[in-house]
Motif scaffolding. Sequence first.
Motif, PDB file in Angstrom:
ATOM      1  N   GLY A  18       0.670  -1.235   0.083  1.00  0.00           N
ATOM      2  CA  GLY A  18       0.031   0.084   0.045  1.00  0.00           C
ATOM      3  C   GLY A  18       1.000   1.183   0.028  1.00  0.00           C
ATOM      4  N   ALA A  19       2.001   1.400   0.025  1.00  0.00           N
ATOM      5  CA  ALA A  19       3.026   2.524   0.043  1.00  0.00           C
ATOM      6  C   ALA A  19       4.251   2.165  -0.885  1.00  0.00           C
ATOM      7  CB  ALA A  19       3.010   2.840   1.390  1.00  0.00           C
ATOM      8  N   VAL A  20       4.488   3.464  -1.459  1.00  0.00           N
ATOM      9  CA  VAL A  20       5.830   3.492  -2.014  1.00  0.00           C
ATOM     10  C   VAL A  20       7.081   3.334  -1.201  1.00  0.00           C
ATOM     11  CG1 VAL A  20       7.497   4.923  -3.519  1.00  0.00           C
ATOM     12  CG2 VAL A  20       5.091   4.964  -4.005  1.00  0.00           C
ATOM     13  N   ALA A  21       6.787   3.632   0.249  1.00  0.00           N
ATOM     14  CA  ALA A  21       7.881   3.524   1.109  1.00  0.00           C
ATOM     15  C   ALA A  21       8.098   1.920   1.374  1.00  0.00           C
ATOM     16  CB  ALA A  21       7.436   4.164   2.413  1.00  0.00           C
ATOM     17  N   GLY A  22       7.548   0.932   0.740  1.00  0.00           N
ATOM     18  CA  GLY A  22       7.953  -0.378   1.232  1.00  0.00           C
ATOM     19  C   GLY A  22       9.221  -0.750   0.181  1.00  0.00           C
ATOM     20  N   PRO A  23       9.446  -2.169  -0.126  1.00  0.00           N
ATOM     21  CA  PRO A  23      10.520  -2.378  -0.921  1.00  0.00           C
ATOM     22  C   PRO A  23      10.787  -1.984  -2.255  1.00  0.00           C
ATOM     23  CG  PRO A  23       9.324  -4.380  -0.081  1.00  0.00           C
ATOM     24  CD  PRO A  23       8.403  -2.946   0.092  1.00  0.00           C
ATOM     25  N   VAL A  24      11.984  -1.556  -2.453  1.00  0.00           N
ATOM     26  CA  VAL A  24      12.204  -0.805  -3.743  1.00  0.00           C
ATOM     27  C   VAL A  24      11.920  -1.568  -5.090  1.00  0.00           C
ATOM     28  CG1 VAL A  24      14.832  -1.193  -3.872  1.00  0.00           C
ATOM     29  CG2 VAL A  24      13.861   0.862  -4.890  1.00  0.00           C
ATOM     30  N   LEU A  25      12.133  -2.882  -4.729  1.00  0.00           N
ATOM     31  CA  LEU A  25      11.997  -3.991  -5.690  1.00  0.00           C
ATOM     32  C   LEU A  25      11.499  -5.156  -5.130  1.00  0.00           C
ATOM     33  CD1 LEU A  25      12.758  -4.736  -8.676  1.00  0.00           C
ATOM     34  CD2 LEU A  25      14.823  -5.763  -8.008  1.00  0.00           C
ATOM     35  N   ARG A  26      10.465  -5.698  -5.883  1.00  0.00           N
ATOM     36  CA  ARG A  26       9.636  -6.774  -5.165  1.00  0.00           C
ATOM     37  C   ARG A  26       9.232  -7.781  -6.227  1.00  0.00           C
ATOM     38  NH1 ARG A  26       4.380  -6.264  -1.001  1.00  0.00           N
ATOM     39  NH2 ARG A  26       6.324  -6.527   0.406  1.00  0.00           N
ATOM     40  N   ALA A  27       9.232  -9.044  -6.140  1.00  0.00           N
ATOM     41  CA  ALA A  27       8.790 -10.007  -6.859  1.00  0.00           C
ATOM     42  C   ALA A  27       7.688 -10.848  -6.186  1.00  0.00           C
ATOM     43  CB  ALA A  27       9.927 -11.356  -7.151  1.00  0.00           C
ATOM     44  N   VAL A  28       6.557 -11.170  -6.878  1.00  0.00           N
ATOM     45  CA  VAL A  28       5.173 -11.847  -6.284  1.00  0.00           C
ATOM     46  C   VAL A  28       5.116 -12.726  -7.157  1.00  0.00           C
ATOM     47  CG1 VAL A  28       3.071 -11.731  -5.525  1.00  0.00           C
ATOM     48  CG2 VAL A  28       4.522  -9.472  -5.434  1.00  0.00           C
ATOM     49  N   GLY A  29       5.294 -14.024  -6.848  1.00  0.00           N
ATOM     50  CA  GLY A  29       5.031 -15.549  -7.316  1.00  0.00           C
ATOM     51  C   GLY A  29       5.848 -15.136  -8.697  1.00  0.00           C
ATOM     52  N   LEU A  30       6.837 -14.862  -9.066  1.00  0.00           N
ATOM     53  CA  LEU A  30       7.540 -14.650 -10.202  1.00  0.00           C
ATOM     54  C   LEU A  30       7.990 -15.880 -10.675  1.00  0.00           C
ATOM     55  CD1 LEU A  30       8.102 -12.318 -12.076  1.00  0.00           C
ATOM     56  CD2 LEU A  30      10.619 -12.270 -10.717  1.00  0.00           C
ATOM     57  N   SER A  31       7.726 -16.307 -12.089  1.00  0.00           N
ATOM     58  CA  SER A  31       8.122 -17.534 -12.817  1.00  0.00           C
ATOM     59  C   SER A  31       8.267 -17.208 -14.323  1.00  0.00           C
ATOM     60  CB  SER A  31       6.813 -18.477 -12.631  1.00  0.00           C
ATOM     61  OG  SER A  31       6.436 -18.672 -11.470  1.00  0.00           O
ATOM     62  N   ARG A  32       9.115 -18.034 -14.907  1.00  0.00           N
ATOM     63  CA  ARG A  32       9.515 -17.950 -16.069  1.00  0.00           C
ATOM     64  C   ARG A  32       9.617 -19.174 -16.694  1.00  0.00           C
ATOM     65  NH1 ARG A  32       9.496 -17.377 -21.008  1.00  0.00           N
ATOM     66  NH2 ARG A  32      10.480 -15.739 -22.377  1.00  0.00           N
ATOM     67  N   ALA A  33       8.619 -19.673 -17.882  1.00  0.00           N
ATOM     68  CA  ALA A  33       8.939 -20.880 -18.338  1.00  0.00           C
ATOM     69  C   ALA A  33       9.509 -20.804 -19.727  1.00  0.00           C
ATOM     70  CB  ALA A  33       7.519 -21.729 -18.428  1.00  0.00           C
ATOM     71  N   TYR A  34      10.053 -21.805 -20.215  1.00  0.00           N
ATOM     72  CA  TYR A  34      10.478 -22.094 -21.620  1.00  0.00           C
ATOM     73  C   TYR A  34      10.149 -23.345 -22.144  1.00  0.00           C
ATOM     74  CZ  TYR A  34      13.483 -18.215 -20.412  1.00  0.00           C
ATOM     75  OH  TYR A  34      13.965 -16.779 -19.954  1.00  0.00           O
ATOM     76  N   GLY A  35       9.604 -23.353 -23.448  1.00  0.00           N
ATOM     77  CA  GLY A  35       9.339 -24.743 -24.087  1.00  0.00           C
ATOM     78  C   GLY A  35       7.892 -24.684 -23.983  1.00  0.00           C
ATOM     79  N   GLU A  36       7.495 -26.031 -24.442  1.00  0.00           N
ATOM     80  CA  GLU A  36       6.275 -26.223 -24.506  1.00  0.00           C
ATOM     81  C   GLU A  36       5.824 -27.812 -23.977  1.00  0.00           C
ATOM     82  OE1 GLU A  36       4.337 -25.422 -28.302  1.00  0.00           O
ATOM     83  OE2 GLU A  36       4.473 -23.136 -27.871  1.00  0.00           O
ATOM     84  N   ASP A  37       4.887 -28.145 -23.366  1.00  0.00           N
ATOM     85  CA  ASP A  37       4.261 -29.528 -23.361  1.00  0.00           C
ATOM     86  C   ASP A  37       5.445 -30.367 -22.427  1.00  0.00           C
ATOM     87  OD1 ASP A  37       1.796 -28.991 -24.335  1.00  0.00           O
ATOM     88  OD2 ASP A  37       2.804 -29.440 -26.522  1.00  0.00           O
ATOM     89  N   ALA A  38       5.961 -31.292 -23.026  1.00  0.00           N
ATOM     90  CA  ALA A  38       6.906 -32.289 -22.433  1.00  0.00           C
ATOM     91  C   ALA A  38       8.172 -31.580 -22.329  1.00  0.00           C
ATOM     92  CB  ALA A  38       7.088 -33.642 -23.108  1.00  0.00           C
ATOM     93  N   SER A  39       8.698 -30.554 -23.163  1.00  0.00           N
ATOM     94  CA  SER A  39       9.820 -29.943 -23.090  1.00  0.00           C
ATOM     95  C   SER A  39       9.762 -28.645 -22.309  1.00  0.00           C
ATOM     96  CB  SER A  39      10.306 -29.575 -24.445  1.00  0.00           C
ATOM     97  OG  SER A  39       9.219 -28.526 -25.145  1.00  0.00           O
ATOM     98  N   LEU A  40       8.662 -28.518 -21.654  1.00  0.00           N
ATOM     99  CA  LEU A  40       8.479 -27.231 -20.753  1.00  0.00           C
ATOM    100  C   LEU A  40       9.483 -27.129 -19.381  1.00  0.00           C
ATOM    101  CD1 LEU A  40       6.421 -24.690 -20.542  1.00  0.00           C
ATOM    102  CD2 LEU A  40       5.086 -25.941 -18.798  1.00  0.00           C
ATOM    103  N   VAL A  41       9.846 -26.190 -19.398  1.00  0.00           N
ATOM    104  CA  VAL A  41      10.966 -25.863 -18.063  1.00  0.00           C
ATOM    105  C   VAL A  41      10.892 -24.703 -17.412  1.00  0.00           C
ATOM    106  CG1 VAL A  41      13.503 -25.658 -17.525  1.00  0.00           C
ATOM    107  CG2 VAL A  41      12.805 -27.102 -19.202  1.00  0.00           C
TER     108      VAL A  41
END
Length: 275
Positions: A18-41
């Motif tokens: 609720g405030a800019v006074a919080g963390p300067v940088l924040r990740a929330v549930g951050l995910s990155r996937a590459y590939g598709e189906d069986a090759s998904l990583v």
Amino acid sequence: MRRAGKERTASRGGPPGGAVAGPVLRAVGLSRAYGEDASLVWAVDGVDLDIPAGQTLAVTGPSGCGKSTLLQLLGGLDRPSEGEVWLGGRRVDGLGERALARLRRRSVGFVFQAYHLMDELTAVENVELPALLAGSAPRTARRRAAGLLDQVGLAARARHRPAELSGGQRQRVAIARALVNSPLVVLADEPTGNLDSAATHDVLRLFAELRSAGQTLVMVTHDERVAATADRVVSLRDGTLADDIRLDGGPRLPEGAGADHGAASPLGALLDWED
């Protein structure tokens, strides 16, 4: 891209907390996937991370665990498959390409293992370039660049091109370039990976000075000497956060900084399994 059976908590409305006074940088549930189906990583998988202003954070882990991908997501160089990134109290992962490019120029400084300096430009021209792209007047940009090169001990090398500089000098130019727009956060990806022990020692002292000046700094590293200068060390394994260690006494340059790292210190135990 949602996974069945795996819910993500997403904040809505204003900034998290609720405030800019919080963390300067924040990740929330951050995910990155590459590939598709069986090759998904999932290179980054559900990372939650708060980085307060002025904190120096080291990110460690074995090769391929997602460290560099996490840094790219935090800096807006890549987009998450899931989750959120907040910078300075503003959610930024959904910005358009132009807005994201402006954000990177003005609010994020990048330092890379391979320096990424422009070979045809002098040191001072490399440093001033981001300021010019951000709209600074040429005279102002040049004055700022010259001052930063003096700060990193390279005033006498301002007119030299990268080919005329040592690896350590090129990295110090890259650090000066990262600072030229007074960013909210500096992100460094293996900043000493190409340096010998003497040059590493110089860069570590510079990072310690940045921390003392209140600069928020996030570093990806395999090197205990680098991690030991941080306020906090987190480790990744298989894209998820495995450990979160706060170092007593804040950043410091270890004695014998030129020595090889090992498992004799608390950080050594954390880094001993690295590739």
